[in-house]
Design a protein around this motif. Structure first.
Motif, PDB file in Angstrom:
ATOM      1  N   ASP A  25       0.848  -1.197   0.000  1.00  0.00           N
ATOM      2  CA  ASP A  25       0.000   0.000   0.000  1.00  0.00           C
ATOM      3  C   ASP A  25       0.882   1.245   0.000  1.00  0.00           C
ATOM      4  N   ALA A  26       0.275   2.411   0.112  1.00  0.00           N
ATOM      5  CA  ALA A  26       1.019   3.665   0.000  1.00  0.00           C
ATOM      6  C   ALA A  26       2.017   3.851   1.143  1.00  0.00           C
ATOM      7  N   ASN A  27       1.853   3.097   2.230  1.00  0.00           N
ATOM      8  CA  ASN A  27       2.775   3.183   3.361  1.00  0.00           C
ATOM      9  C   ASN A  27       3.876   2.127   3.313  1.00  0.00           C
ATOM     10  N   GLY A  28       3.910   1.337   2.226  1.00  0.00           N
ATOM     11  CA  GLY A  28       4.934   0.311   2.105  1.00  0.00           C
ATOM     12  C   GLY A  28       4.619  -0.954   2.861  1.00  0.00           C
ATOM     13  N   ILE A  29       3.351  -1.152   3.235  1.00  0.00           N
ATOM     14  CA  ILE A  29       2.929  -2.364   3.945  1.00  0.00           C
ATOM     15  C   ILE A  29       2.461  -3.382   2.906  1.00  0.00           C
ATOM     16  N   THR A  30       2.940  -4.621   2.979  1.00  0.00           N
ATOM     17  CA  THR A  30       2.560  -5.648   2.014  1.00  0.00           C
ATOM     18  C   THR A  30       1.107  -6.058   2.206  1.00  0.00           C
ATOM     19  N   ILE A  31       0.324  -5.991   1.128  1.00  0.00           N
ATOM     20  CA  ILE A  31      -1.091  -6.377   1.195  1.00  0.00           C
ATOM     21  C   ILE A  31      -1.391  -7.596   0.323  1.00  0.00           C
ATOM     22  N   PHE A  32      -0.456  -7.966  -0.580  1.00  0.00           N
ATOM     23  CA  PHE A  32      -0.604  -9.201  -1.359  1.00  0.00           C
ATOM     24  C   PHE A  32       0.787  -9.729  -1.694  1.00  0.00           C
ATOM     25  N   TYR A  33       0.917 -11.057  -1.609  1.00  0.00           N
ATOM     26  CA  TYR A  33       2.228 -11.675  -1.793  1.00  0.00           C
ATOM     27  C   TYR A  33       1.980 -13.125  -2.204  1.00  0.00           C
ATOM     28  N   ASN A  34       2.154 -13.432  -3.521  1.00  0.00           N
ATOM     29  CA  ASN A  34       1.774 -14.770  -3.969  1.00  0.00           C
ATOM     30  C   ASN A  34       2.845 -15.812  -3.655  1.00  0.00           C
ATOM     31  N   HIS A  35       2.513 -17.080  -3.890  1.00  0.00           N
ATOM     32  CA  HIS A  35       3.397 -18.177  -3.490  1.00  0.00           C
ATOM     33  C   HIS A  35       4.697 -18.181  -4.283  1.00  0.00           C
ATOM     34  N   VAL A  36       4.667 -17.673  -5.541  1.00  0.00           N
ATOM     35  CA  VAL A  36       5.898 -17.628  -6.345  1.00  0.00           C
ATOM     36  C   VAL A  36       6.866 -16.605  -5.759  1.00  0.00           C
ATOM     37  N   ALA A  37       6.347 -15.435  -5.364  1.00  0.00           N
ATOM     38  CA  ALA A  37       7.194 -14.434  -4.726  1.00  0.00           C
ATOM     39  C   ALA A  37       7.783 -14.980  -3.425  1.00  0.00           C
ATOM     40  N   ALA A  38       6.960 -15.718  -2.666  1.00  0.00           N
ATOM     41  CA  ALA A  38       7.439 -16.302  -1.417  1.00  0.00           C
ATOM     42  C   ALA A  38       8.560 -17.308  -1.674  1.00  0.00           C
ATOM     43  N   LYS A  39       8.408 -18.099  -2.747  1.00  0.00           N
ATOM     44  CA  LYS A  39       9.433 -19.084  -3.091  1.00  0.00           C
ATOM     45  C   LYS A  39      10.726 -18.403  -3.522  1.00  0.00           C
ATOM     46  N   LEU A  40      10.606 -17.315  -4.298  1.00  0.00           N
ATOM     47  CA  LEU A  40      11.792 -16.566  -4.734  1.00  0.00           C
ATOM     48  C   LEU A  40      12.568 -16.030  -3.534  1.00  0.00           C
ATOM     49  N   ASP A  41      11.830 -15.497  -2.552  1.00  0.00           N
ATOM     50  CA  ASP A  41      12.465 -14.847  -1.406  1.00  0.00           C
ATOM     51  C   ASP A  41      12.832 -15.815  -0.283  1.00  0.00           C
ATOM     52  N   GLY A  42      12.377 -17.066  -0.412  1.00  0.00           N
ATOM     53  CA  GLY A  42      12.664 -18.026   0.647  1.00  0.00           C
ATOM     54  C   GLY A  42      11.872 -17.754   1.912  1.00  0.00           C
ATOM     55  N   LEU A  43      10.690 -17.158   1.751  1.00  0.00           N
ATOM     56  CA  LEU A  43       9.857 -16.799   2.895  1.00  0.00           C
ATOM     57  C   LEU A  43       8.487 -17.444   2.748  1.00  0.00           C
ATOM     58  N   THR A  44       7.621 -17.200   3.712  1.00  0.00           N
ATOM     59  CA  THR A  44       6.221 -17.598   3.614  1.00  0.00           C
ATOM     60  C   THR A  44       5.379 -16.338   3.538  1.00  0.00           C
ATOM     61  N   SER A  45       4.166 -16.484   3.039  1.00  0.00           N
ATOM     62  CA  SER A  45       3.277 -15.325   2.942  1.00  0.00           C
ATOM     63  C   SER A  45       3.023 -14.709   4.308  1.00  0.00           C
ATOM     64  N   GLU A  46       2.902 -15.555   5.346  1.00  0.00           N
ATOM     65  CA  GLU A  46       2.622 -15.066   6.693  1.00  0.00           C
ATOM     66  C   GLU A  46       3.759 -14.191   7.225  1.00  0.00           C
ATOM     67  N   GLU A  47       4.998 -14.464   6.771  1.00  0.00           N
ATOM     68  CA  GLU A  47       6.146 -13.689   7.238  1.00  0.00           C
ATOM     69  C   GLU A  47       6.231 -12.310   6.582  1.00  0.00           C
ATOM     70  N   VAL A  48       5.456 -12.091   5.524  1.00  0.00           N
ATOM     71  CA  VAL A  48       5.556 -10.842   4.758  1.00  0.00           C
ATOM     72  C   VAL A  48       4.280 -10.012   4.841  1.00  0.00           C
ATOM     73  N   LEU A  49       3.129 -10.658   4.753  1.00  0.00           N
ATOM     74  CA  LEU A  49       1.851  -9.937   4.713  1.00  0.00           C
ATOM     75  C   LEU A  49       1.648  -9.092   5.965  1.00  0.00           C
ATOM     76  N   GLY A  50       1.212  -7.849   5.738  1.00  0.00           N
ATOM     77  CA  GLY A  50       0.905  -6.944   6.836  1.00  0.00           C
ATOM     78  C   GLY A  50       2.102  -6.300   7.488  1.00  0.00           C
ATOM     79  N   LYS A  51       3.299  -6.527   6.961  1.00  0.00           N
ATOM     80  CA  LYS A  51       4.510  -5.969   7.573  1.00  0.00           C
ATOM     81  C   LYS A  51       5.145  -4.931   6.655  1.00  0.00           C
ATOM     82  N   PRO A  52       5.850  -3.952   7.237  1.00  0.00           N
ATOM     83  CA  PRO A  52       6.566  -2.969   6.409  1.00  0.00           C
ATOM     84  C   PRO A  52       7.632  -3.659   5.560  1.00  0.00           C
ATOM     85  N   LEU A  53       7.771  -3.213   4.322  1.00  0.00           N
ATOM     86  CA  LEU A  53       8.687  -3.842   3.374  1.00  0.00           C
ATOM     87  C   LEU A  53      10.118  -3.863   3.892  1.00  0.00           C
ATOM     88  N   LEU A  54      10.593  -2.740   4.445  1.00  0.00           N
ATOM     89  CA  LEU A  54      11.982  -2.642   4.882  1.00  0.00           C
ATOM     90  C   LEU A  54      12.258  -3.465   6.136  1.00  0.00           C
TER      91      LEU A  54
END
Length: 472
Positions: A25-54
């Motif tokens: 969103d406009a504040n840099g908070i993740t609001i959508f993160y698909n399984h391919v992005a999670a696989k690329l980053d070595g993370l899970t969606s739960e570890e990224v969704l709702g958290k500031p990007l940095l």
């Protein structure tokens, strides 16, 4: 459809796409993160969704993060290379296209589509490192390198091919750019390597790069090199132009190179200088560039696939290699050559081919050209049980063609058997078929098609402009 169902459908569609998709969103908070992005980053969606990007990607900042740059600027970023570490310390390398998301005129976030290039980048850097090691010592003509072909290896009885070999020998004496056109499998790299070996550059590096093998961003860094800090994770690396200094750089499938990269190649051809990505200094290089395309160059220019100015600059010396169907006198010689080659490799003693196979080979158009013939002989020698290759030993597609040709009646018989077809109508339809075949063989080039048909260009233009009668 209820809004909740629409949202679920949208999420399902984005989740099914085979590329990483990350939305903030406009504040840099993740609001959508698909399984391919999670696989690329070595993370899970739960570890990224709702958290500031940095917070999730601490190695990034507002300048190095493409998502945050788009939020700050409101402008799209296309094909941006990005290297970063996630909060687990894993190194991630992608090519990103990042777009602003607006509701009306209000910017509400950004969406990023990422392609994983980590493995590809690693392989390309290993290639550059290997080329650097190979090109450091001054080599003699006796040194073994990846250039294995000489003019003596071009086997032909075709007068046209003999003339091309002689022209290529002459071109080897100079340093002018060369453009070679030929269909897939006609032996373009064989000609290129022969020119290099016959030149004064034969003891210097020969480097080949297929322009269709890499994404544009990687191809640019591979050709021109990178400067440390030019993008996140970038190191000081020489490009292929620097590694080929003093020698020859072969750019295969040049028509796959993006137009903006073609413009940079043109500047190198004009002034002989390259600048690494992110660098401020230019480096002088002495490289002979030989390029190859698998479509008619004029057609590429007309369709906007190749820049006109690059075409005229690189087309100083040009060769058009004929397809195998236009040099059928070479088929027997090539069969013998490939039999000897695979006898040696497989430790076999196959003496030849049966008369039925010979007839099929003579009638076949060889769309894959010399390379296809080589692969057919290799495939047959995997099946042969005696010292003669028979029809049963050939690949299925050749056998299917053989069977269909036996069933197919001559075109005149087919047409005359139809009710209402007169001789003028049959001749008209046969002429139409021959003209269509000639246009297909020459990739739509009217001048070359007219030469192939043995008629004036104006005559062919007139016939093409006339409305053809419906088939009988």
């Amino acid at each position: 459809m209820p809004l909740s169902d629409t949202v679920e459908m949208l999420q399902a569609i984005l989740g099914a796409i085979d590329e990483g998709i990350h939305v903030v969103d406009a504040n840099g908070i993740t609001i959508f993160y698909n399984h391919v992005a999670a696989k690329l980053d070595g993370l899970t969606s739960e570890e990224v969704l709702g958290k500031p990007l940095l917070e999730v990607f601490p190695s990034l900042d507002r300048q190095s993060s493409t998502l945050l740059r788009v939020i700050d600027s409101g402008e799209s970023i296309y094909n941006q290379t990005q290297t970063y570490k996630n909060w687990k310390g894993m190194r991630v390398e992608t090519i990103n296209t990042t777009l602003p998301v607006r509701v009306g005129k209000r910017l509400v976030g950004a969406v990023e589509v990422a392609k994983d290039i980590g493995k590809l980048k690693e392989l390309s850097e290993r290639l550059v490192d290997l080329q650097a090691k190979i090109s450091k010592p001054k080599r003699t003509k006796r040194t073994v390198d990846e250039t294995t072909f000489h003019f003596e290896d071009i086997l032909t009885m075709s007068e046209k091919m003999k003339r091309l070999k002689e022209r290529a020998r002459k071109a080897a004496r100079t340093t002018s750019p060369v453009l070679i056109y030929g269909q897939t499998g006609t032996g373009k790299e064989l000609f290129v390597q022969s020119i290099h070996h016959a030149s004064v550059r034969s003891s210097q590096p020969f480097i080949a790069q297929n322009c269709a093998a890499l994404p544009a961003a990687l191809l640019e860094s591979l050709l021109f090199g990178t400067t440390k800090g030019s993008f996140t994770g970038a190191d000081d690396r020489p490009g292929l132009f620097e590694l080929a200094d003093g020698g020859t750089l072969f750019l295969d499938e040049l028509n796959s190179m993006p137009l903006d990269l073609q413009a940079k190649l043109l500047r190198v051809l004009q002034d002989g200088q390259i600048r690494r990505i992110g660098g401020s200094q230019s480096t002088k290089v002495d490289v002979r560039v030989i390029a190859a395309v698998n479509e008619a160059p004029q057609s590429l220019v007309e369709r906007g696939i190749m820049r006109t100015d690059l075409y005229y600059r690189i087309n100083v010396v040009s060769f058009e290699l004929p397809p195998l169907r236009e040099r059928r006198e070479d088929v027997d010689m090539l069969i013998d050559h490939f039999l000897q080659k695979f006898n040696r490799i497989f430790d076999m003693n196959v003496r030849g081919i049966s008369s039925e196979v010979a007839n099929l080979f003579t009638a076949y158009d060889w769309p894959g050209n010399v390379r296809e013939l080589e692969h057919v002989i290799e495939a047959a020698m995997n099946m042969v049980e005696s010292d003669i290759i028979l029809l049963d030993h050939l690949p299925a597609h050749l056998l299917e063609r053989s069977q269909s040709e036996k069933k197919e009646a001559p075109i005149s018989a087919q047409l005359l058997s139809k009710e209402g077809c007169t001789l003028p109508e049959v001749l008209r339809e046969v002429e139409e078929k021959v003209i269509k075949d000639a246009m297909q063989q020459t990739d739509g080039n009217v001048l070359r098609a007219a030469k192939l048909l043995g008629i004036p260009r104006q005559t062919l233009q007139y016939k093409l402009s006339q409305r053809m009668i419906p088939p009988c």
